[in-house]
Design a protein around this motif. Structure first.
Motif, short mmCIF file in Angstrom:
data_model
loop_
_atom_site.label_atom_id
_atom_site.label_comp_id
_atom_site.label_asym_id
_atom_site.label_seq_id
_atom_site.Cartn_x
_atom_site.Cartn_y
_atom_site.Cartn_z
N LEU A 293 5.03 36.45 26.34
CA LEU A 293 3.73 36.45 25.21
C LEU A 293 2.66 35.55 25.79
CD1 LEU A 293 6.21 35.29 22.35
CD2 LEU A 293 5.61 37.68 23.15
N SER A 294 1.67 35.87 25.19
CA SER A 294 0.23 35.28 25.55
C SER A 294 0.47 33.75 24.63
CB SER A 294 -0.97 35.95 25.00
OG SER A 294 -0.92 36.01 23.59
N SER A 295 -0.54 33.10 25.34
CA SER A 295 -0.44 31.63 24.69
C SER A 295 -0.77 31.62 23.29
CB SER A 295 -1.16 30.65 25.52
OG SER A 295 -0.66 30.45 26.87
N ALA A 296 -2.08 32.51 23.08
CA ALA A 296 -2.40 32.69 21.88
C ALA A 296 -1.43 33.04 20.64
CB ALA A 296 -3.77 33.50 21.85
N ILE B 8 1.62 32.83 20.82
CA ILE B 8 2.69 31.66 20.45
C ILE B 8 2.16 30.63 19.67
CG2 ILE B 8 4.06 29.84 21.72
CD1 ILE B 8 4.19 31.68 24.11
N ASN B 9 1.13 30.38 19.73
CA ASN B 9 0.46 29.20 18.83
C ASN B 9 0.00 29.62 17.69
OD1 ASN B 9 0.62 27.37 21.11
ND2 ASN B 9 -1.30 27.98 21.96
N SER B 10 -0.15 30.84 17.37
CA SER B 10 -0.70 31.60 16.10
C SER B 10 0.31 31.93 15.23
CB SER B 10 -1.74 32.60 16.31
OG SER B 10 -1.11 33.72 16.79
N GLU C 123 9.63 33.58 13.67
CA GLU C 123 10.34 34.81 13.25
C GLU C 123 9.17 36.03 13.30
OE1 GLU C 123 9.20 34.53 8.43
OE2 GLU C 123 10.74 33.45 9.33
N ALA C 124 8.04 35.68 13.46
CA ALA C 124 6.81 36.70 13.79
C ALA C 124 6.75 37.16 15.29
CB ALA C 124 5.62 36.38 13.11
N ASP D 195 -0.33 40.98 21.07
CA ASP D 195 -0.25 41.29 19.81
C ASP D 195 0.86 42.04 19.16
OD1 ASP D 195 -0.67 40.45 16.79
OD2 ASP D 195 -2.66 41.81 16.80
N THR D 196 1.39 41.61 18.18
CA THR D 196 2.52 42.59 17.56
C THR D 196 1.94 43.37 16.47
OG1 THR D 196 4.15 40.97 17.99
CG2 THR D 196 4.93 42.55 16.34
#
Length: 352
Positions: free
Chosen positions: A51-54, A56-58, A62-63, A84-85
């Motif tokens: 996962l990108s840091s952005a 993970i932090n945003s 659960e998302a 992104d998902t």
């Protein structure tokens, strides 16, 4: 057919026609997750990604991407970064194990859930109703598979008991060791480019069933403990596999807990209860003690099975507890956020 099409990309796009892909990002589907490593399937094949840091932090946990999710990934020579998902068609969740009332997302973008119970030791109607309730609440079609049907004298009795729960879903009697019965299961219920998830307690035969559906051994087949008659875990993580007929199955570890969840204002929607509820004397009837309650009358008259009613009340209590705990959690988060803003404002005001 391209690799992504084999994993249901076209069907997904038909339900999400407004998705536009960036030129420097690729679409991929999450096949499995081991710690921080996500195994993806892209148009070019398998890719390990993080996962990108952005991201993970945003997002709340659960998302984060789950098995079955479609994601956007930036691919490099040997690995990739998930940026992104993409929007989910649905998600299968449960109350997280333990005392905290938090939601745990198990998998995403699922067409149907195969709920497996073994007719030797595992068969439990109240547990099955719990699965059916939560799966229906997640807008996923349930299919009940009663495995090890060859070990009981009259398996049709069990099918009838499940049908009396009132969820109007397919109930399949089978043996994971019988190739002919497995082929019938595939032909009737497992469609190409559709995604299914195997659910059930340890020891019900999920790994044996998956091996039979695949026609090869990918999971070790577990045994049942002689000390407590409970199954032993053979699957330790969820993973998505492609079957020979083109359908996909997410194999999930055996779950001893499958707690129900609910959004604020939601109740337990049971087909039999919902059908009788309009006949109650009071519109806000709780179906527990009010005079003129059509539900209680149906139980007394034998129209509504008492097991269904008792399970309904238990699920209702669990949902109310989950909603109350969620409300408390949100209230605490609002208070904490307000406090942080006040501290920041106070520090700014004290600067010279």
């Amino acid at each position: 057919m391209s690799t992504l099409q084999s994993y249901g990309w076209n069907e997904y796009i038909m339900l999400n026609p407004k998705i536009n892909l960036s030129q420097d990002l690729e679409a991929a589907r999450v096949l499995s997750i081991q710690g921080f490593k996500h195994l993806l399937i892209t148009a070019a094949g398998n890719v390990d990604a993080q996962l990108s840091s952005a991201l993970i932090n945003s997002r709340e946990p659960e998302a984060y991407p789950k098995v079955g999710d479609w994601v956007l990934v930036k691919c490099y020579e040997e690995d990739g970064i998930i940026i992104d998902t993409l929007p989910r068609i649905n998600e299968l969740s449960r109350k997280a194990p333990g005392t905290q009332s938090t939601r745990q997302v198990l998998a995403a973008n699922i067409d149907a859930a195969l709920i497996v119970q073994g007719l030797d030791r595992d068969y439990n109607l109240m547990r099955l109703q719990r699965y059916l309730q939560q799966i229906a609440q997640c807008n996923i079609q349930p299919i009940v598979i009663l495995n090890k049907a060859d070990l009981v004298p009259d398996p049709e009795i069990y099918r009838q008991q499940v049908q009396e729960l009132g969820y109007n879903c397919p109930v399949v009697l089978t043996s994971a060791l019988n190739p002919a019965q497995l082929n019938e299961l595939i032909s009737q219920f497992l469609l190409p480019r559709h995604t299914y998830i195997l659910l059930g307690s340890s020891g019900v035969g999920k790994s044996t069933l998956l091996n039979g559906l695949l026609g090869r051994k990918v999971q070790e087949e577990g045994t049942t403990s002689s000390a407590n008659s409970k199954g032993k875990h053979t699957t330790t993580a969820r993973h998505l596999v492609l079957l020979p007929n083109g359908s996909m199955i997410i194999d999930a570890p055996g779950m001893r807990e499958f707690g129900v969840t609910a959004e604020a204002g939601e109740g337990v929607n049971h087909p039999l209860i919902d059908e009788l509820a309009p006949l109650c004397r009071f519109g806000n009837c709780s179906h527990q003690h009010e005079p003129g309650c059509a539900i209680i009358t149906a139980v007394h008259n034998g129209v509504l099975p008492e097991l269904v009613y008792r399970s309904y009340l238990k699920l209702l209590r669990e949902q109310n507890h989950f909603q109350t705990s969620e409300a408390d959690k949100r209230r605490y988060e609002r208070q904490f956020s307000k406090m942080v803003k006040q501290v920041v404002k106070h520090r700014k005001n004290r600067k010279y």
